[in-house]
Design a protein around this motif. Structure first.
Motif, short mmCIF file in Angstrom:
data_model
loop_
_atom_site.label_atom_id
_atom_site.label_comp_id
_atom_site.label_asym_id
_atom_site.label_seq_id
_atom_site.Cartn_x
_atom_site.Cartn_y
_atom_site.Cartn_z
N GLY A 135 48.29 39.76 23.86
CA GLY A 135 47.23 39.69 25.15
C GLY A 135 46.88 41.02 25.36
O GLY A 135 45.90 41.01 26.19
N HIS A 136 47.16 42.24 24.72
CA HIS A 136 46.71 43.55 24.87
C HIS A 136 45.23 43.43 24.13
O HIS A 136 44.90 43.26 22.94
N PRO A 137 44.58 44.45 24.85
CA PRO A 137 43.41 44.73 23.93
C PRO A 137 43.39 45.48 22.80
O PRO A 137 44.34 46.06 22.49
N VAL A 138 42.53 45.33 21.73
CA VAL A 138 42.80 45.70 20.29
C VAL A 138 41.57 46.70 19.83
O VAL A 138 40.50 46.09 20.35
N LEU A 139 41.92 47.46 19.32
CA LEU A 139 40.72 48.60 18.95
C LEU A 139 40.97 48.66 17.36
O LEU A 139 41.90 49.24 16.90
N ALA A 140 40.00 48.03 16.50
CA ALA A 140 40.15 48.17 15.35
C ALA A 140 39.21 49.26 14.72
O ALA A 140 38.06 49.02 14.92
N VAL A 141 39.86 50.16 14.00
CA VAL A 141 38.82 51.29 13.39
C VAL A 141 38.75 51.07 12.05
O VAL A 141 39.85 51.36 11.32
N GLU A 142 37.71 50.87 11.48
CA GLU A 142 37.57 50.16 10.06
C GLU A 142 36.66 50.99 9.36
O GLU A 142 35.27 51.48 9.89
N GLY A 143 36.84 51.49 7.97
CA GLY A 143 36.08 52.07 7.18
C GLY A 143 34.97 50.62 6.83
O GLY A 143 35.32 49.53 6.77
N ASP A 144 33.74 51.23 6.59
CA ASP A 144 32.80 49.89 6.27
C ASP A 144 33.15 49.15 5.01
O ASP A 144 33.06 48.21 5.03
N SER A 145 33.82 49.73 3.94
CA SER A 145 34.34 49.01 2.84
C SER A 145 35.57 48.36 3.25
O SER A 145 35.55 47.01 3.12
N ALA A 146 36.73 48.62 4.18
CA ALA A 146 37.68 48.06 4.38
C ALA A 146 37.40 46.89 5.14
O ALA A 146 37.91 45.78 5.08
N PHE A 147 36.24 47.10 6.23
CA PHE A 147 35.86 45.80 6.99
C PHE A 147 35.41 44.61 6.40
O PHE A 147 35.55 43.62 6.43
N GLY A 148 34.94 44.91 5.31
CA GLY A 148 34.05 44.06 4.28
C GLY A 148 34.99 43.04 3.91
O GLY A 148 34.58 42.10 3.58
#
Ligand SMILES: Cc1ncc(C[n+]2csc(CCOP(=O)(O)OP(=O)(O)O)c2C)c(N)n1
Ligand SMILES: [Mg+2]
Length: 576
Positions: free
Chosen positions: A449-462
């Motif tokens: 239930g906690h907020p999430v911050l996803a810090v992603e490389g542009d490749s990783a996100f893909g």
């Protein structure tokens, strides 16, 4: 009629009957497994519907691998097996990477896959989605079982739970042939066939002699070091671990996902003096950490020439001596081991001030050196300018769960963003696998239930980007920040031989924020640290699904982030 049901029961009889669909639902519920991460299709579509109707949470993903990564991290966060559900052959295979990842990372997970007709599969007669899934899964997980009869569902689920969470946790495969779901049996006999698993992960008490041996090594050390691994974070023995580390007085080094067990800002934290402590320590105590590649196998240049004694605390006896000699092996579950250490420590003298002072001096020096870089306001942003902003946001909002993947985006964020609470940093784990991002972000939001911050490389996100639709569909409090440097490591590579783009570069100036907008979420294009700060704070305040396309200087990164040394080199001179 549910897929797989072969005959319809007269209404009166049906009241006294149950079937495979319901027995599986009841078995999961009885054992508190209430969330399923899945992709529907034959033969499990109706099962998902019925499970949802019965009150289980059934979350549908766009690709099984992401559902699998969600289940794996749910297991890590809750100490209960995360459940992933897939269709046969292709769905099963799509989920398998996550199952193997769970096993490698010691996360408890159960992947249940529908499978085709045994008689046809075994004669290789070409059934719909034919595959001998059980045989394939066996090599990728801790245990694999098949249930052929409805009356065995209770036992099958019980075995899967015990295998997933007892001892060293891991991935378990449960093969569920299509016909099983439709099998009917007497309801009362069905109820009796279910198993409530009592004490699924029994405490494993360490031997007193092993505790004493370990404390002797630690006590006699002039330059002790404690390394905390994600096994320690998994154990949820947070208070005991903190009490032990503080009483020992030794500097501690958290592995990536163990950050926050004690805050990174704790006076004993040696995170910013990593190379010094590894090199100079004379006794190293690993708690739920393994001497694998992430710690250079406990030998070589990184570990320096100073002779060292290793203490290892792990639930798996075979972990001992896997890479170097372990002077003091302590086998047991982390909570029991920590309690035993605390009980046996007695009066304890702090390590020599010469050592703790030297570590602190190195750490302060490195932190001071880094500080101005984190405050830079460069446009286009570099990694440090962008991460400086995110570091401050996490300091102000320590409940936030940070998900992190990429190469530079991973390695630099790990070093820069301090974590203050246990299990608030989730990442690529033991394999350094790209693709965990959206699955982990979804499960972290759903399970905590906690907020999430996803810090992603542009490749990783893909690798998991399509799941932004899933985030919007379930209206999850997830803010995705893409460090968009136009490619893998850097966006500046050039193909010298032809018209195709270089192998590591992507479309320049891509606008990932538009993907989120396509599904009704908030998209922001951030070109400065100020833009980034505003967008992330707004997302965490509103809890609305948000994707921030953070434009990063394409030349800012380095090859393979911090692990470029692992790239093979030819003895031949470079030809190109
Ligand atoms: C499943 C998988 N495939 C490929 C890789 C190889 N790999 C390592 S990092 C990376 C992507 C790095 O680029 P990015 O995420 O954009 O981070 P950057 O360094 O650019 O910040 C890739 C493809 C991997 N680790 N896992
Ligand atoms: Mg990149």
């Amino acid at each position: 009629m549910p897929e797989g049901t072969t005959k319809t029961m007269p209404a009166a009889d049906a009241q006294d009957l149950t079937d495979g669909f319901h027995l599986l639902i009841d078995a999961l519920k009885l054992n508190g497994l209430t969330t399923i991460y899945n992709v529907p299709g034959i033969p499990i579509t109706d099962f998902g519907r019925m499970a949802q109707a019965s009150g289980l949470r059934v979350l549908s993903f766009r690709h099984e691998q992401n559902a699998g990564y969600a289940a794996a991290i749910a297991g890590y966060l809750t100490k209960k097996p995360g459940v992933c559900l897939t269709v046969s052959a292709p769905g099963f295979l799509n989920g398998l990477t996550a199952l193997a990842h769970a096993t490698t990372n010691c996360f408890p997970m159960i992947m249940m896959s529908g499978s085709s007709e045994r008689e046809i599969v075994d004669l290789q007669q070409g059934d719909y989605e034919e595959m001998d899934q059980l045989a394939i899964a066996k090599t990728m997980c801790k245990a694999a079982y098949r249930v052929l009869h409805a009356q065995d569902i209770g036992i099958g689920v019980a075995r899967a739970i015990r295998a997933a969470v007892s001892g060293r946790p891991g991935g378990v495969y449960l093969d569920l042939p299509a016909k099983l779901f439709g099998q009917v049996m007497n309801a009362e006999a069905g109820r009796k066939s279910l198993v409530k698993v009592i004490d699924p992960a029994p405490a494993q008490i360490p031997a007193p002699a092993a505790i004493k041996r370990a404390l002797d090594v630690l006590k006699n050390a002039k330059r002790p070091l404690i390394i905390l691994g994600k096994g320690a974070a998994y154990a949820q023995a947070d208070d005991a671990i903190r009490a032990f580390v503080e009483k020992s007085g030794a500097p501690f080094l958290p592995m990536s996902m163990a950050k926050g067990l004690l805050p990174d800002t704790h006076p004993q934290c040696a995170g910013a003096a990593r190379s010094t402590v590894l090199k100079d320590a004379d006794a190293v105590m690993m708690i739920g950490a393994r001497l694998n590649w992430l710690l250079s196998h406990g030998k070589g240049k990184q570990w320096g020439d100073a002779p060292k004694q290793f203490i290892q605390v792990d639930i798996e006896p075979r972990e001992m001596d896997s890479n170097v000699e372990i002077a003091a092996p302590v086998v047991g579950d982390i909570a029991s081991c920590m309690q035993a250490f605390l009980d046996a420590m007695g009066k304890w003298d702090a390590p020599p001030a010469e050592w703790t002072g030297a570590v602190k001096a190195k750490r302060d020096e490195n932190v001071t050196k880094m500080a101005p870089r984190l405050m830079n306001n460069n446009v286009p942003m570099d990694y440090h300018g962008a991460l400086g902003v995110l570091r401050k946001i996490i300091a102000e909002r320590p409940e936030t769960i940070l998900v992190n993947e990429g190469a530079n985006t991973l390695d630099l964020a790990r070093g820069v963003i301090d974590i203050y609470k246990p299990r608030k940093r989730l990442d690529v784990g033991t394999w350094g696998v790209m693709g965990i991002g959206m699955g982990q972000a979804i499960a972290a939001a759903v399970e905590t239930g906690h907020p999430v911050l996803a810090v992603e490389g542009d490749s990783a996100f893909g690798f998991s980007g399509m799941e932004v639709e899933t985030i919007c569909r379930y209206e999850l409090p997830v803010c995705v920040v893409i460090f968009n440097n136009n490619g893998i490591y850097r966006g500046t590579d050039v193909n010298k031989a032809g018209a195709d783009p270089a192998t590591t570069v992507f479309v320049k100036g891509a606008r990932y924020d538009k993907m989120m907008e396509a599904f009704g979420g908030v998209g922001v294009n951030a070109t400065s640290p100020d833009d980034l700060k505003r967008a992330v704070n707004a997302a965490l305040d509103s809890k609305k699904p948000t994707l921030v396309n953070a434009v990063i200087d394409p030349a800012a990164g380095s090859e393979s982030g911090r692990i470029g040394n692992l790239n093979p080199q030819s003895a031949l001179k470079k030809k190109a």
